[in-house]
Design a protein around this motif. Structure first.
Motif, PDB file in Angstrom:
ATOM      1  N   PRO A 135      57.400  30.513  83.293  1.00 24.73           N
ATOM      2  CA  PRO A 135      57.068  30.004  81.965  1.00 24.73           C
ATOM      3  C   PRO A 135      57.731  30.836  80.868  1.00 24.73           C
ATOM      4  CG  PRO A 135      55.211  31.211  82.844  1.00 24.73           C
ATOM      5  CD  PRO A 135      56.256  31.180  83.927  1.00 24.73           C
ATOM      6  N   VAL A 136      57.919  30.202  79.700  1.00 20.89           N
ATOM      7  CA  VAL A 136      58.506  30.871  78.541  1.00 20.89           C
ATOM      8  C   VAL A 136      57.480  30.921  77.412  1.00 20.89           C
ATOM      9  CG1 VAL A 136      60.913  30.314  79.067  1.00 20.89           C
ATOM     10  CG2 VAL A 136      59.553  28.715  77.721  1.00 20.89           C
ATOM     11  N   SER A 137      57.588  31.968  76.600  1.00 21.84           N
ATOM     12  CA  SER A 137      56.657  32.163  75.488  1.00 21.84           C
ATOM     13  C   SER A 137      57.295  31.958  74.130  1.00 21.84           C
ATOM     14  CB  SER A 137      56.069  33.572  75.549  1.00 21.84           C
ATOM     15  OG  SER A 137      55.352  33.742  76.742  1.00 21.84           O
ATOM     16  N   SER A 138      58.636  31.717  74.105  1.00 22.34           N
ATOM     17  CA  SER A 138      59.340  31.527  72.832  1.00 22.34           C
ATOM     18  C   SER A 138      60.669  30.834  73.082  1.00 22.34           C
ATOM     19  CB  SER A 138      59.599  32.876  72.157  1.00 22.34           C
ATOM     20  OG  SER A 138      60.564  33.605  72.888  1.00 22.34           O
ATOM     21  N   VAL A 139      61.251  30.313  72.007  1.00 25.62           N
ATOM     22  CA  VAL A 139      62.571  29.700  72.135  1.00 25.62           C
ATOM     23  C   VAL A 139      63.613  30.746  72.526  1.00 25.62           C
ATOM     24  CG1 VAL A 139      62.137  27.759  70.604  1.00 25.62           C
ATOM     25  CG2 VAL A 139      63.054  29.862  69.664  1.00 25.62           C
ATOM     26  N   ASP A 140      63.429  31.978  72.102  1.00 30.46           N
ATOM     27  CA  ASP A 140      64.387  33.025  72.458  1.00 30.46           C
ATOM     28  C   ASP A 140      64.467  33.231  73.970  1.00 30.46           C
ATOM     29  OD1 ASP A 140      65.144  33.487  69.830  1.00 30.46           O
ATOM     30  OD2 ASP A 140      63.609  35.020  69.533  1.00 30.46           O
ATOM     31  N   GLU A 141      63.361  33.064  74.669  1.00 32.61           N
ATOM     32  CA  GLU A 141      63.381  33.180  76.125  1.00 32.61           C
ATOM     33  C   GLU A 141      64.168  32.034  76.754  1.00 32.61           C
ATOM     34  OE1 GLU A 141      59.562  33.875  77.967  1.00 32.61           O
ATOM     35  OE2 GLU A 141      58.983  35.210  76.328  1.00 32.61           O
ATOM     36  N   VAL A 142      64.119  30.857  76.152  1.00 31.13           N
ATOM     37  CA  VAL A 142      64.919  29.736  76.651  1.00 31.13           C
ATOM     38  C   VAL A 142      66.389  30.009  76.368  1.00 31.13           C
ATOM     39  CG1 VAL A 142      65.352  27.260  76.551  1.00 31.13           C
ATOM     40  CG2 VAL A 142      63.018  28.118  76.286  1.00 31.13           C
ATOM     41  N   TYR A 143      66.714  30.402  75.133  1.00 30.41           N
ATOM     42  CA  TYR A 143      68.099  30.692  74.774  1.00 30.41           C
ATOM     43  C   TYR A 143      68.711  31.737  75.699  1.00 30.41           C
ATOM     44  CZ  TYR A 143      67.184  28.383  70.244  1.00 30.41           C
ATOM     45  OH  TYR A 143      66.873  27.494  69.264  1.00 30.41           O
ATOM     46  N   ALA A 144      67.918  32.722  76.096  1.00 28.08           N
ATOM     47  CA  ALA A 144      68.422  33.798  76.953  1.00 28.08           C
ATOM     48  C   ALA A 144      68.926  33.269  78.299  1.00 28.08           C
ATOM     49  CB  ALA A 144      67.339  34.849  77.170  1.00 28.08           C
ATOM     50  N   ALA A 169      71.575  29.368  71.724  1.00 25.72           N
ATOM     51  CA  ALA A 169      71.260  28.314  70.758  1.00 25.72           C
ATOM     52  C   ALA A 169      72.465  27.430  70.455  1.00 25.72           C
ATOM     53  CB  ALA A 169      70.736  28.928  69.460  1.00 25.72           C
ATOM     54  N   GLU A 170      73.649  27.886  70.820  1.00 29.62           N
ATOM     55  CA  GLU A 170      74.862  27.107  70.562  1.00 29.62           C
ATOM     56  C   GLU A 170      75.220  26.172  71.711  1.00 29.62           C
ATOM     57  OE1 GLU A 170      76.204  26.979  67.561  1.00 29.62           O
ATOM     58  OE2 GLU A 170      74.585  28.354  67.038  1.00 29.62           O
ATOM     59  N   SER A 171      74.366  26.091  72.736  1.00 29.77           N
ATOM     60  CA  SER A 171      74.603  25.188  73.858  1.00 29.77           C
ATOM     61  C   SER A 171      74.507  23.744  73.384  1.00 29.77           C
ATOM     62  CB  SER A 171      73.579  25.433  74.967  1.00 29.77           C
ATOM     63  OG  SER A 171      73.710  26.723  75.500  1.00 29.77           O
ATOM     64  N   ASN A 172      75.332  22.885  73.983  1.00 26.49           N
ATOM     65  CA  ASN A 172      75.332  21.462  73.671  1.00 26.49           C
ATOM     66  C   ASN A 172      75.066  20.658  74.928  1.00 26.49           C
ATOM     67  OD1 ASN A 172      76.078  21.680  70.884  1.00 26.49           O
ATOM     68  ND2 ASN A 172      78.158  22.120  71.547  1.00 26.49           N
ATOM     69  N   ILE A 173      74.503  19.475  74.744  1.00 24.58           N
ATOM     70  CA  ILE A 173      74.321  18.517  75.831  1.00 24.58           C
ATOM     71  C   ILE A 173      75.214  17.320  75.519  1.00 24.58           C
ATOM     72  CG2 ILE A 173      72.698  16.963  76.994  1.00 24.58           C
ATOM     73  CD1 ILE A 173      72.116  19.856  77.635  1.00 24.58           C
ATOM     74  N   SER A 174      76.021  16.922  76.507  1.00 26.80           N
ATOM     75  CA  SER A 174      76.940  15.792  76.349  1.00 26.80           C
ATOM     76  C   SER A 174      76.534  14.656  77.272  1.00 26.80           C
ATOM     77  CB  SER A 174      78.374  16.211  76.681  1.00 26.80           C
ATOM     78  OG  SER A 174      78.804  17.232  75.830  1.00 26.80           O
ATOM     79  N   VAL A 175      76.730  13.441  76.795  1.00 25.73           N
ATOM     80  CA  VAL A 175      76.522  12.242  77.591  1.00 25.73           C
ATOM     81  C   VAL A 175      77.755  11.385  77.427  1.00 25.73           C
ATOM     82  CG1 VAL A 175      75.128  10.168  77.914  1.00 25.73           C
ATOM     83  CG2 VAL A 175      74.015  12.325  77.313  1.00 25.73           C
ATOM     84  N   GLY A 176      78.367  11.008  78.527  1.00 22.98           N
ATOM     85  CA  GLY A 176      79.565  10.181  78.475  1.00 22.98           C
ATOM     86  C   GLY A 176      80.707  10.844  77.732  1.00 22.98           C
TER      87      GLY A 176
END
Length: 81
Positions: A21-30, A36-43
């Motif tokens: 589990p994560v407790s903050s967005v910073d843990e996800v970014y890590a 935070a600069e990650s992108n999701i692309s579709v097609g």
């Protein structure tokens, strides 16, 4: 496969290095390759930026978040997808 399903799959793949589990967005970014600069692309088109999504759809009161699936569903639900 619908847009929601495709985005869900992409999010789960992108978050494979995040330690839940994560407790903050910073843990996800890590755990994301570009944070935070990650992108999701579709097609081949960039449809969302992680930092932008979190800023719009994730609140501090949402934490802790237990899994990548829970986080992806939270974002997609709030985005109306």
């Amino acid at each position: 496969m619908g847009m929601r399903d495709e985005l869900f799959s992409k999010w789960i793949e992108a978050m494979k290095e995040v330690k839940f589990p994560v407790s903050s967005v910073d843990e996800v970014y890590a755990g994301l390759p570009k944070g935070a600069e990650s992108n999701i692309s579709v097609g081949g088109l960039v449809v969302c930026n992680t930092g932008d999504l979190f800023g719009r759809f994730i609140k501090p009161t949402d934490f802790p978040i237990e899994s990548a699936q829970a986080l992806a569903n939270l974002i997609l639900d709030r985005a109306g997808l």
